[in-house]
Design a protein around this motif. Structure first.
Motif, mmCIF file in Angstrom:
data_model
loop_
_atom_site.group_PDB
_atom_site.id
_atom_site.type_symbol
_atom_site.label_atom_id
_atom_site.label_comp_id
_atom_site.label_asym_id
_atom_site.label_seq_id
_atom_site.Cartn_x
_atom_site.Cartn_y
_atom_site.Cartn_z
ATOM 1 N N ARG B 62 7.598 -28.252 -90.381
ATOM 2 C CA ARG B 62 7.895 -29.268 -89.369
ATOM 3 C C ARG B 62 6.995 -29.123 -88.147
ATOM 4 N N ALA B 90 0.898 -36.564 -94.087
ATOM 5 C CA ALA B 90 2.112 -37.156 -94.643
ATOM 6 C C ALA B 90 2.979 -36.080 -95.260
ATOM 7 N N MET B 91 4.274 -36.302 -95.172
ATOM 8 C CA MET B 91 5.233 -35.299 -95.636
ATOM 9 C C MET B 91 6.086 -35.867 -96.770
ATOM 10 N N PHE B 93 9.755 -35.106 -98.502
ATOM 11 C CA PHE B 93 10.951 -34.434 -98.015
ATOM 12 C C PHE B 93 11.846 -33.916 -99.141
ATOM 13 N N ASN B 95 15.118 -33.929 -99.489
ATOM 14 C CA ASN B 95 16.136 -34.863 -99.975
ATOM 15 C C ASN B 95 15.582 -36.278 -100.075
ATOM 16 N N GLY B 97 14.403 -38.578 -98.512
ATOM 17 C CA GLY B 97 14.247 -39.346 -97.277
ATOM 18 C C GLY B 97 13.904 -40.805 -97.506
ATOM 19 N N LEU B 98 14.392 -41.371 -98.636
ATOM 20 C CA LEU B 98 14.128 -42.792 -98.881
ATOM 21 C C LEU B 98 15.122 -43.640 -98.108
ATOM 22 N N ARG B 158 5.069 -42.834 -101.398
ATOM 23 C CA ARG B 158 5.085 -43.242 -99.985
ATOM 24 C C ARG B 158 4.128 -42.381 -99.167
ATOM 25 N N ALA B 159 4.122 -41.071 -99.461
ATOM 26 C CA ALA B 159 3.229 -40.174 -98.730
ATOM 27 C C ALA B 159 1.770 -40.433 -99.103
#
Lengths: 255, 271
Positions: B62, B90-91, B93, B95, B97-98, B158-159
């Motif tokens: 983070r 870009a990360m 996640f 869980n 994170g959608l 997404r990332a």
């Protein structure tokens, strides 16, 4: 035993129930004290007459104008304040207790006060309807907005979202189903607000009609108006449920 | 594919590493999470960070993303200090994170939209990544309609959509069942081979750390710091066969032995 899973059986039970209700209304309405009751047929013929002479349509239009004005203002103000409160901590801590108190307060208790404060005018009625509808929407918006998962806010921050974009992409779409739950709860309350203000602030619309006919012992006139109010209430509940389902598809299945 | 392997190795040798942590420490109030962390990640290199639960590896990630400020030292990306999330990083996640109210397509295009990608390119560029992660045909599905593995494919797309030069992975497969996890590990390696970047991969699985990383950074201690950095010289591209490579087992046992006493201590602490 009748099999309630059969469509026709359910329908028949339904119809019999309605017929019994109508029959009892007709029987007791016709035999009861004429100053305090009216039968189904009397009510129905009064209903037709009130529509024909334009009294009922005018009153409905009048009341609905008040309803739409007061409740739409309440929805806009309450959802905006609720969203702000869910993002700005000091605002939430500062106001939250008042919201809870006022949400729990029977709003009808403050109607006489508003009436004497603002006089027997449209403005006073508008404020009454506004207050009736405001708190359910605010309460639900706030509950929704603050339950937005911090992980999702972190995703937004990680993708360099600004506060404006966060509202557009996360806060508003996430909170919308909660707002609509508030709208559905507030819809019924605001209707109570309309009738209460027409009773207590100054006589007008459907509330005014009920007061007038009741005062003159024309009970079929009272009943004819109440039936219209019932129909409007049912319609609003159905509309609210429809809206909520439309925008909450992802929520219902996600939990 | 052997040139991809040598390219991966060269990253750490070149002038400026893409990610550099210099004597980094993080405190939450009185609690020192980690201290004096030094590491570099080259521009075509996967560095995995492994350590017991609660050692602060996710916190470190983070900090690299700029979601949290460091308390001591400095983290640099491409030579400039990280103070907030920046473009090109870009990360993915743990869980996923959608956004549950968005379709796969809108989830994948989320970062692109924020980067100001023109509307007419948005769909094409997102679809390209959706195909890359094997989610074609599901672009109009909502996250709740997908399995955990598919959801993380979406998170990965997404990332990747923002064409990052730094990819941060926060225990991306920890919440996914074992079989699917294995499939996704090899998928990620395949995608990385096609498009090598600087990747920091945090995990608590020693096996995963050795399988994915060109180097494994082992965090240990309370507050934690870098106990050792293990060079992983396994043949590339890596795949299922890597798991039965003798050197893989050797490295895994080595890291395991180093972490075991720590894990034991943590276990007794709880009791």
């Amino acid at each position: 035993m009748i099999d309630m899973n059969k469509k026709w059986a359910r329908f028949a039970t339904y119809a019999v129930g309605l017929l019994i209700g109508a029959g009892m209304w007709q029987y007791f309405g016709a035999r009861g004290n004429q100053l305090a009751s009216a039968s189904l047929t009397e009510t129905f013929s009064r209903f037709i007459r009130l529509i024909e002479n334009g009294e009922l349509p005018t009153a409905v239009a009048n009341s609905m104008q008040l309803y739409v004005a007061g409740f739409s203002a309440a929805i806009i103000a309450a959802s905006a304040l609720g969203l702000l409160m869910s993002r700005i901590r000091f605002l939430r801590v500062g106001i939250e207790n008042y919201v809870m108190l006022l949400y729990a307060t029977p709003m009808v208790a403050v109607v006489p006060f508003i009436s004497s404060l603002l006089g027997p005018f449209f403005m006073a009625k508008f404020v009454v309807v506004f207050l009736f509808g405001f708190f359910p929407v605010l309460y639900n918006t706030l509950e929704g907005g603050r339950s937005l998962r911090p992980e999702l806010v972190e995703v937004a921050t990680s993708f360099r979202s600004g506060e404006m974009a966060l509202w557009r992409d996360l806060l508003i779409p996430y909170t919308l189903p909660f707002i609509l739950t508030g709208v559905r709860q507030g819809a019924g309350r605001a209707l109570v607000g309309v009738v209460a203000s027409e009773f207590l602030v100054s006589s007008s619309g459907m509330g005014g009609m009920i007061r007038y006919y009741d005062g003159n012992y024309i009970i079929e006139g009272v009943f004819a108006t109440v039936i219209v109010l019932t129909a409007i209430g049912v319609l609003l509940m159905w509309l609210g449920r429809l809206l909520e389902d439309r925008f909450a598809a992802w929520r219902g299945l996600n939990r | 594919m052997s040139d991809a392997g040598s390219a991966a190795g060269s990253g750490s040798v070149e002038g400026t590493p893409r990610i550099a942590a210099k004597a980094v420490g993080k405190r939450f109030g009185d609690l020192q999470v980690f201290k004096d962390i030094n590491m570099t990640i080259g521009e075509r290199e996967i560095v995995t960070v492994v350590g017991p639960s609660g050692c602060g590896k996710t916190t470190l990630l983070r900090c690299v993303n700029g979601l949290l400020p460091v308390s001591e030292g400095e983290i640099q990306i491409e030579g400039t200090p990280v103070t907030r999330p920046r473009q090109g990083v870009a990360m993915v996640f743990q869980n996923f994170g959608l956004f549950p109210w968005k379709t796969v397509l809108s989830n994948v295009s989320y970062g692109l939209k924020l980067d100001g990608c023109p509307k007419e390119d948005l769909r094409d560029r997102s679809m390209e990544k959706i195909k890359l992660v094997g989610l074609e045909g599901f672009e109009n599905s909502y996250p709740y309609q997908l399995s955990g593995g598919m959801q993380q494919r979406c998170g990965l797309a997404r990332a990747l959509a923002v064409e990052p030069s730094v990819l941060l992975m926060d225990e991306p497969f920890a919440a996914i069942d074992a079989q699917t996890r294995e499939i996704l590990q090899f998928e990620l390696l395949r995608i990385w081979e096609m498009r090598p970047t600087s990747m920091m991969f945090v995990t608590h699985s020693i096996e995963e750390a050795v399988l994915m990383g060109h180097r494994v950074v082992v965090l240990k201690g309370r507050p934690s710091s870098v106990f050792e950095t293990v060079e992983v010289d396994l043949p590339e591209p890596r795949g299922r066969e890597t798991l039965s490579h003798p050197q893989f087992n050797e490295l895994r046992e080595h890291v395991w032995a180093n972490l075991m006493d720590e894990v034991r201590a943590a276990e007794f602490e709880v009791n």
